[in-house]
Scaffold this active site. Structure first.
Site, PDB file in Angstrom:
ATOM      1  N   GLY A  16       0.800  -1.167   0.115  1.00 16.24           N
ATOM      2  CA  GLY A  16      -0.033  -0.031   0.213  1.00 16.24           C
ATOM      3  C   GLY A  16       0.869   1.284   0.123  1.00 16.24           C
ATOM      4  O   GLY A  16       0.320   2.388   0.515  1.00 16.24           O
ATOM      5  N   LYS A  39       7.053   9.257  -8.997  1.00 17.00           N
ATOM      6  CA  LYS A  39       7.127   7.669  -9.091  1.00 17.00           C
ATOM      7  C   LYS A  39       8.761   7.452 -10.148  1.00 17.00           C
ATOM      8  O   LYS A  39       8.427   7.347 -11.108  1.00 17.00           O
ATOM      9  CB  LYS A  39       6.152   6.862  -9.565  1.00 17.00           C
TER      10      LYS A  39
END
EC number: 6.3.3.3
Length: 224
Positions: A16, A39
């Protein structure tokens, strides 16, 4: 905001990090700050008319304000759902820190806070030459640890926290993310985590499989 940028890592893959990272972005924005996600490296991307895109990176983009260009948010988008080293080799890509430094600098110029989400667990390498610690050290980021609350999480959390410290980096907080609704004694496990992790808890995200990131932000406790 006390920490204008930080790196989100996890105790494992699939615990998560993206849920926590998007909740963090919304929590920062709720305080009146601009915040963007990043990211740096993503595998398991899908082909789109705009290029290779990753589901987690798109979630970070959607939670960002302002919304950065995808290629800046996710400089290395790799097709195969493999460890980055293998996924990059499959397409003849050699991962380098320089493009990541440049992208991060662009994002820092766009927003007050940057939330950088890592890959897998902390010890998952980026390439044959680079560990995540190398990237975090280069970007001079503190670390936030997401603990997937399931059987074995205390061991995983303590080992990960110790590894971060051994790499000479600072873990500034941890987040409990409930990923196993059938887990027994969950309250006791979270209490034990709090007793053994030498950093403040930034929140506890409950098991909500269909919850929106904005709603989960209420469970984040940012430092003052």
């Amino acid at each position: 905001m006390q920490f204008p940028a930080f790196y989100v890592t996890g105790t494992d893959t699939g615990i998560g990090k993206t849920v926590a990272s998007t909740a963090l972005l919304h929590a920062v924005r709720a305080r009146g700050h601009t915040a963007v996600g990043m990211k740096p490296v993503a595998s398991g991307c899908v082909a789109t008319p705009q290029g290779w895109h990753n589901e987690d990176a798109l979630a970070l983009q959607a939670a960002s304000q302002p919304q950065p260009d995808y290629a800046t948010l996710n400089p290395y988008a790799l097709p195969a759902a493999l460890a980055p080293e293998l996924a990059a080799a499959d397409v003849g890509v050699s991962l380098s820190l320089v493009p990541l430094q440049l992208a991060f600098a662009q994002l820092r110029a766009q927003a007050e806070v940057v939330v950088v989400e890592g890959v897998g667990g902390w010890a998952a390498p980026l390439s044959a030459q680079l560990d995540q610690a190398d990237l975090v050290r280069t970007l001079q980021l503190p670390v936030v640890l997401v603990v997937g609350v399931r059987l074995g999480c205390i061991n995983h959390a303590r080992l990960t926290a110790a590894a971060i410290a051994a790499d000479g980096l600072r873990c500034i907080g941890w987040i409990a993310n409930e990923i196993d609704p059938q887990m027994e004694r969950i309250e006791d496990n979270i209490r034990m985590l709090g007793q053994r992790l030498a950093m403040p808890c930034w929140g506890r995200i409950p098991w909500r499989p269909n919850a929106q990131a904005e709603g989960l932000a209420q469970h984040i406790r940012l430092p003052e």
